[in-house]
Write an enzyme that holds these catalytic residues in place. Structure first.
Site, mmCIF file in Angstrom:
data_model
loop_
_atom_site.group_PDB
_atom_site.id
_atom_site.type_symbol
_atom_site.label_atom_id
_atom_site.label_comp_id
_atom_site.label_asym_id
_atom_site.label_seq_id
_atom_site.Cartn_x
_atom_site.Cartn_y
_atom_site.Cartn_z
ATOM 1 C CD GLU A 44 -3.071 1.025 2.463
ATOM 2 O OE1 GLU A 44 -3.928 1.532 2.447
ATOM 3 O OE2 GLU A 44 -2.692 -0.043 3.256
ATOM 4 C CE LYS A 113 -7.343 0.958 2.928
ATOM 5 N NZ LYS A 113 -6.472 1.179 3.729
ATOM 6 C CB CYS A 174 -4.824 -2.249 3.627
ATOM 7 S SG CYS A 174 -4.252 -2.695 5.160
ATOM 8 N N PRO A 360 21.964 1.481 29.369
ATOM 9 C CG PRO A 360 20.767 3.308 30.255
ATOM 10 C CD PRO A 360 20.857 2.519 29.168
ATOM 11 C CB SER A 362 19.321 -2.162 35.743
ATOM 12 O OG SER A 362 18.565 -3.100 35.319
ATOM 13 C CB ILE A 365 14.130 -9.438 33.519
ATOM 14 C CG1 ILE A 365 14.124 -10.679 32.405
ATOM 15 C CG2 ILE A 365 12.862 -8.812 33.674
ATOM 16 C CD1 ILE A 365 13.380 -11.741 33.002
#
Length: 715
Positions: A44, A113, A174, A360, A362, A365
């Protein structure tokens, strides 16, 4: 009729990159011709790129789109093949999202469309108007730049179909596939045998199944061939378009492209026999409905898609019944997390022309997941380089500062990771030796450039400055301080880490004798953003965030997957660790824990998030649903307290969403305030009317939880 070769594409287009988009379109047409295809379908709005947004309102975007189309038509590229190409078109001073069907330097049809995507991440009605004249058409007078090439003054514009010598083609765009009364139904009843769908559909975890089922269903009852083309890659914002071009026939997927890859141009081809469609359509009920259907205007083109009943076909492309029964391929959610954000990061890195990423670390997780996704990106780069992908190799050479005549090839993901990925553990007196070690071990396992520091002197300086100015020295709660003091001292640490992150990102390349700067990655997950469990302008404030749309629950599953798939046993230590911010002093009796701080679990947050956004529940609506879902183990009063606590915290922290780092969109309940989740950021956070109703109903509902049953047995 003979066999014909059809083709759908996935192109990694970039908003407003007209030159690059043109080159990728031309490359896809060239591949189509090499494979003997006679019909090529692209994604598209492929000429300007789908994600232009308000740029669609600019005359320049329309002009440059016509210029690109003129360049395509002026060449020999569209000779001997029908091409379905996407661009915006202004018709009678109205902007439409259109497909332009071309063949042999001629425009056959401009198809606007009819049903626009206008919810979630999509705002198509902000720029475009839907075509409301169903099965009708008008003359569209072409701009002079096109008239010069095609020698046409006007072409059909509207809801028409293309009739070739041997079959009939209809266009669907779409969102039209997702609507209850999709256009392919009436087109199919009127004899259309091949449907094209050009899409700009973004990735979301677990979403592909819905898309595949819709494509299959479109031809299962109706019969027909469905060519689905989709955008792929990051074209300039939070979305990743996940390709997966496919070809379906009579309810079976007969060809499917990759959902995630670093290829800028990917084509999917299949050799099919239209006689299979015709035999599928012999049912009496279908015949009765087709006989009374209204006719579409047919645009005839003297061109056959097939080469005759016994024409030459590539044996490898003649898929046969085995391919039909193979079924569609789906990644697990863990694989989607490993691949989708990694491809998005690669596109962002190369297109921003920066030298790498900084995170960074830590020791928790979330930042671990961000780091592993970057490592996954490096693995994809190495894999593509081993296959000889020239564009990936050129981009990698530029990133690492190699000269133009370099022969460097990023074959080793660890080595490439060391060149473009930088991490830092920013410790304080509240940090533990365990998190510091986990950060160090992870960086060593993936090969990134790692630094380690203590920033207590900075924290103390800020604290001393405040004491000097006010005469008051704030203390942690553990040392007798108030809640306000305790929170302020935590925020000092969090915000200083953001300042240090940008300092190191700007200067680490210089330290290593290179030019340029790094992009800072954030590590706040979707659940913490929803709850507001982060400090405004701390390390959540970054350039982009690959996990900002992913739940904590899914991140844990991803880390477990990556531990085995990427051979990173260190990840097991992250899975077993208790999530903690480490912003308060640790004592023998107290260790800060995220879920205790939040007053709810991450699993509960995922449930709250889905009910709030996906199920469209307010406080009372969520309570009534959870009474049924959680009633077996919680009393109505307990459920009421949890719902009220969530909405209170969500409402009073909603202002944080207005400054949230742009994040990869991956979850249907994302709280992204920019486009996806439009809400106020000043709420009546105690919801007096709503909470009163919840309390009244909770008080009279019977308690059917296990705890109530156990209490009855005891009594």
């Amino acid at each position: 009729m003979g066999h014909l070769i059809t083709l759908a594409t996935s192109l990694n287009q970039w908003a407003l990159d007209f030159q690059g988009n043109y080159e990728r379109i031309i490359q896809s047409i060239a591949i189509a011709k090499e494979r003997g295809a006679t019909l090529r379908v692209g994604p598209e709005l492929e000429i300007p790129g789908y994600g232009c947004y308000d740029h669609f309102l600019e005359g320049d975007t329309i002009l440059h789109s016509w210029e690109v189309l003129a360049k395509i038509l002026a060449s020999d590229d569209t000779m001997g093949i029908i091409c379905d190409i996407g661009m915006p078109v202004v018709h009678k001073n109205v902007i439409y999202n259109c497909r332009v069907i071309v063949h042999d330097r001629q425009i056959l049809l401009i198809r606007p469309k009819m049903w626009l995507a206008n919810d979630g991440n999509y705002r198509e009605m902000r720029y475009f108007t839907p075509w409301m004249k169903y099965q009708q058409w008008e003359d569209h007078f072409l701009p002079r730049i096109i008239q010069t090439v095609t020698k046409q003054v006007k072409v059909p514009f509207g809801d028409c179909i293309i009739s070739t010598v041997d079959t009939c083609i209809g266009v669907e765009l779409c969102e039209e596939l997702f609507t209850p009364a999709s256009p392919h139904i009436l087109m199919g009843l009127d004899g259309v045998e091949i449907f094209t769908n050009s899409s700009g559909s973004h990735h979301e975890l677990r979403k592909l199944y819905t898309r595949v089922e819709l494509v299959k269903e479109a031809t299962l009852k109706l019969g027909g061939v469905y060519l689905y083309a989709n955008q792929k890659g990051c074209d300039g914002d939070r979305l990743y378009y996940d390709g997966c071009a496919m070809i379906a026939m009579n309810g079976h997927i007969v060809a499917q492209g990759s959902q995630f890859s670093l290829d800028d141009v990917e084509v999917v081809t299949a050799t099919i026999d239209i006689e299979d469609v015709r035999s599928h359509r012999t049912s009496r009920s279908r015949g009765l409905q087709a006989a009374r259907s209204q006719a579409f205007h047919r645009i005839e083109v003297p061109f056959a898609l097939s080469s005759g009943k016994f024409g030459d076909t590539d044996g490898a492309m003649a898929l046969g019944i085995q391919a039909k029964l193979a079924g569609a391929r789906f990644h697990t959610p863990e694989e989607e997390i490993a691949l989708g954000p990694a491809c998005w990061l690669w596109d962002y890195l190369r297109r921003s022309r920066t030298q790498g990423y900084f995170v960074p670390l830590s020791g928790g997780i979330d930042s671990c997941a961000t780091a592993v996704i970057v490592y996954s990106m490096c693995r994809l780069v190495a894999e593509a380089a081993r296959k000889g992908d020239k564009q990936v190799i050129l981009d990698a050479r530029r990133m690492v500062g190699e000269p133009e005549d370099s022969v460097y090839t990023p074959l080793d993901p660890h080595e490439f990771c060391n060149k473009i990925f930088h991490t830092c553990y920013m410790g304080t007196e509240n940090s533990s030796a365990e998190t510091r070690k986990r950060a160090k071990d992870l960086s060593a396992a993936i090969g990134c450039y790692h630094t380690d520091l203590n920033m207590d002197t900075l924290v103390t300086s800020v604290r001393d400055l405040f004491a000097f100015v006010t005469g008051m020295r704030p203390q942690f709660r553990a040392h007798g301080g108030s809640g306000a003091e305790n929170l302020a001292l935590q925020n000092i640490q969090a915000r200083l880490r953001m300042l240090l992150a940008y300092l190191f990102a700007q200067l680490l390349p210089w330290v290593r004798g290179r030019q340029g700067a790094l992009l800072v990655l954030g590590s706040a997950n979707v659940d913490e953003s929803l709850r507001g469990y982060f400090t405004k302008y701390d390390c959540s404030a970054a350039d982009i965030n690959p996990i900002g749309g992913i739940s904590k629950t899914d991140l844990k599953k991803f880390i477990a997957y990556a531990r085995d798939a990427f051979e990173l046993p260190i990840l097991n230590d992250f899975l077993t660790a208790v999530p903690t911010a480490e912003l308060e002093p640790i004592s023998e009796t107290y260790v800060q824990a995220d879920e205790a701080d939040m007053g709810m679990t991450y699993d509960e947050l995922s449930v709250f998030g889905r009910f709030r956004k996906v199920e469209k529940c307010g406080p009372y609506g969520m309570f009534t649903k959870l009474v049924h879902e959680w009633g077996s183990f919680l009393s109505p009063v307990q459920i009421a307290e949890k719902v009220k606590h969530f909405f209170f915290e969500y409402a009073r922290n909603r202002h944080k969403m207005t400054t949230l780092t742009p994040a990869y969109h991956a979850e249907s309940y994302s709280p992204d305030d920019n486009r996806f989740d439009l809400r106020p950021f000043l709420y009546p956070s105690r919801f007096p009317w709503q909470f009163k109703k919840i309390d009244e109903v909770a008080a009279i509902l019977p308690d059917r939880s296990n705890s109530a049953a156990d209490k009855t047995k005891t009594d």
